[in-house]
Every structure is written in C-alpha cells, then in structure tokens.
Design a protein around this motif. Structure first.
Motif: not given
Length: 367
Positions: A210-226, A128-129
């Motif tokens: 599915n993990m990549v697609e789920y993470l890409q759907s979030l308003d979070n690029d890794g710079s916020k809490h998850l 997915n890029g």
C-alpha cells in the motif's frame, strides 16, 4: 614487662586495623564515585571531548545519568561505523533505482523481530515495477561478554543478509535521535538519490504494498516535500522519573512543534536531506520524533497526517470482527506494536488470493 609489651603490640594492631578500615572505606567511596560518573555516549570518545561546563547547570546532579550523558556528549556527531553497507544502494549515483528504502530502528537483541520482517513486509523485492530495499540501524548493547555476543549476532546477520548498519554508540532510547542523525549523514553519502523512505520501529506492521501504491499516486517523485504519518503535538515532560523527561535547560519551550509519531512515517528524500541539514545546527534532545519535527519547523516545513498510519493502536470498526481481521489490515499503511508471530500470520493472510472481504462499515482506511 611482658604484659606491657603485649599491650603495646595489641595497641599497634588496633591502630593498624583502624587505618586499614579507613583506607578501605576511602577506596570504596572513590570507586563508587567513579562508577557513578556518566559514561560517554559511546565506548570510545572518537576524538570528542566531554563538555564539563554543563555540570554548572542548576540541579544538574539530580538529572538521570542518560540525560547527563546528553549534556556531556550531545555535541558529538561522528562515531565509528562497526557494520557498513557501502553498496546497499548501488552507490550514491545508482541509488535512484530504489523507490522505497525501509529504515528500521532495531536493537541488537531483537533478532526474532528482524527475522520476521525479512520474511514479510521488509522483504527486498520488486513491487509494482519499483524496488523496495531494507536497512536495520543499530548501536551496541550490553557490557563485556554480552556485548561481544550481540555484536557477533549482528555481524552474522550482516554477512548473510547485508542489511545491518551499526555504529559504535550505546543502543538506548535517549540515543535514538543520535542514531537518526547518523543515518541521515550516511544516507547523504551512500543513498543520495533514493525516492522515498519509511522510517519506523522493528515492532510495526507495515503494508509496504500500500505504501508503494500511495507514493506512486502522488505528484511527487521524491524531489518535493513529504513527511506523513500520525501527527502529534504536546509538550515536554519535566518529571525526571519519566522515560520522556526533557529538562528545561535542554528544551526551554513548553510546547513541541508538530511531529509524526516515531513508530513509523514516510518521507521523501528531499525532506530527509533538509532534515539532515537542519540537524547540524540544532542541539539533540532525547525524543527522536520530536527532534524531526524541530528540524522541519526550522525549515518552515510541516508534517501531514495520514489516517492509514496508526502508531497509537487501532480499533476495528465493528465489534463483530476479529481485532486482527485481515480485511482491515489489508487497507492500512502502518500499525505500531505488533508481535512477531502476529506479523508473520497477518502478512500471509492479507496476501491470500482466496481472502474474501465485505466492506467495513466505517473508518475503512483508503490509501
């Protein structure tokens, strides 16, 4: 007389034999005492001294050897890296190219598991890029010749795949927490800018698509809490015979903070770095997933539950379907305790372009 001399000799021999028996008995007791002493968390102390003061704890002698080890050496946080991955992420600054870093807890003998994962969900690839990369984290296992053989195996795998990160620590259940903190320290230096991480065991089925697609759907690029997975609570087990035993002297509270089951969970690099920072001031306990929850709590952060993560087993929502129905697994994020053969077959089946799936009646996991 000759008879008197013979009696003297016999008496001397009897005394000599008795002294030898006493000496052998004392040596035996000494060897037994020394061999029963807890060994350090590592083969080498690595300039970290044993904390002898903990022996004064009431009931200390009744603790299992591995728990004694944690009391003696739990303050030790710096250990030699036997197998390193200095360029795995392209260096700290280049690591931003990695969207999802798979951090898989393994033990040296688990060769078959690692091989299957490399060919299935843990394959390093562009999806997915974005890039998915893989690291197996391990300690050492066995004694003497056996340990040498396992280390040779890991070294051979490392030379072929460049995916093993190993420290000179005993690979054991109670050392999982130590292994996690050592990885976080390594990550801060070598993979500082990755976006997200999957932290999981080598016997899970992870649908990394599915993990990549789920993470890409979030308003979070890794710079916020998850920090998301199968959220649990509960409290420490005080029975010394239990694998999950935690003495009150190590963890006084009777309840644990909320945490995600250690079978597998997703987290952002932001949260991983906070956990690393918190861990520097929190004493280790032998339950690694609970320890992550302790670090989150100290930072005033919470884990979230994801229905697609099933670390305590799974139930197919229809008795008419196969327990290993690929249409069910096509929609999950992670399932714990998967045999290697099933892992390989399932990964192939969910990627079969001819797979036809009817809608599951209930509880279909949408990610």
């Amino acid at each position: 007389s000759n008879e008197g001399c013979i009696n003297c000799v016999l008496l001397f021999l009897w005394i000599f034999i008795c002294l030898q028996i006493i000496l052998i008995y004392k040596i035996f007791k000494y060897v037994k005492k020394v061999s029963s002493q807890p060994k350090p968390l590592t083969k080498e102390s690595y300039e970290c001294q044993q904390n002898l003061s903990v022996a004064k704890i009431t009931g200390f002698d009744s603790f299992p050897p591995e728990i004694k080890n944690m009391f003696y050496y739990g303050h030790c946080r710096n250990f030699p890296v036997l197998l390193d991955l200095p360029d795995k992420c392209g260096g700290a600054e280049e690591s931003a190219d990695i969207f999802l870093l798979l951090v898989i807890k393994t033990s040296p003998p688990n060769y078959d598991r690692r091989e299957v994962l490399r060919k299935t969900w843990a394959e390093e690839r562009l999806y997915n890029g974005v890039w998915i990369r893989r690291i197996f984290i391990a300690g050492t296992a066995g004694d003497s010749f056996e340990e040498e053989r396992w280390n040779e195996l890991l070294k051979a795998e490392h030379e072929k795949y460049n995916d093993i990160l190993q420290w000179d620590i005993k690979d054991s259940f109670v050392n999982l927490t130590l292994k996690q903190t050592l990885f976080l320290k390594w990550m801060e230096r070598k993979c500082l800018h990755v976006h997200f991480l999957l932290n999981g065991d080598d016997d899970v089925f992870a649908n990394t698509d599915n993990m990549v697609e789920y993470l890409q759907s979030l308003d979070n690029d890794g710079s916020k809490h998850l920090f998301t997975g199968f959220v649990m609570g509960g409290g420490p087990i005080r029975d010394s015979w239990s694998k999950y035993f935690v003495p009150v002297e190590m963890y006084p509270s009777n309840s644990y903070p909320l945490y995600c089951s250690g079978g597998g969970y997703l987290l952002s690099v932001y949260t991983a770095l906070i956990i690393h920072k918190m861990s520097q001031t929190i004493d280790l306990i032998p339950i690694d997933d609970v320890y992550m929850g302790m670090c989150l709590t100290k930072a005033n952060l919470k884990p979230t539950h994801h229905m697609g993560v099933m670390t305590l087993g799974w139930n197919i929502p229809s008795s008419k379907l196969d327990r290993y129905d690929p249409c069910f697994f096509r929609n999950v994020l992670l399932v714990h305790r998967f045999f290697s053969a099933n892992m390989y077959v399932m990964w192939k089946r969910i990627h079969d372009p001819n797979l036809k799936c009817a809608c599951l009646n209930t509880q279909e996991q949408n990610v």
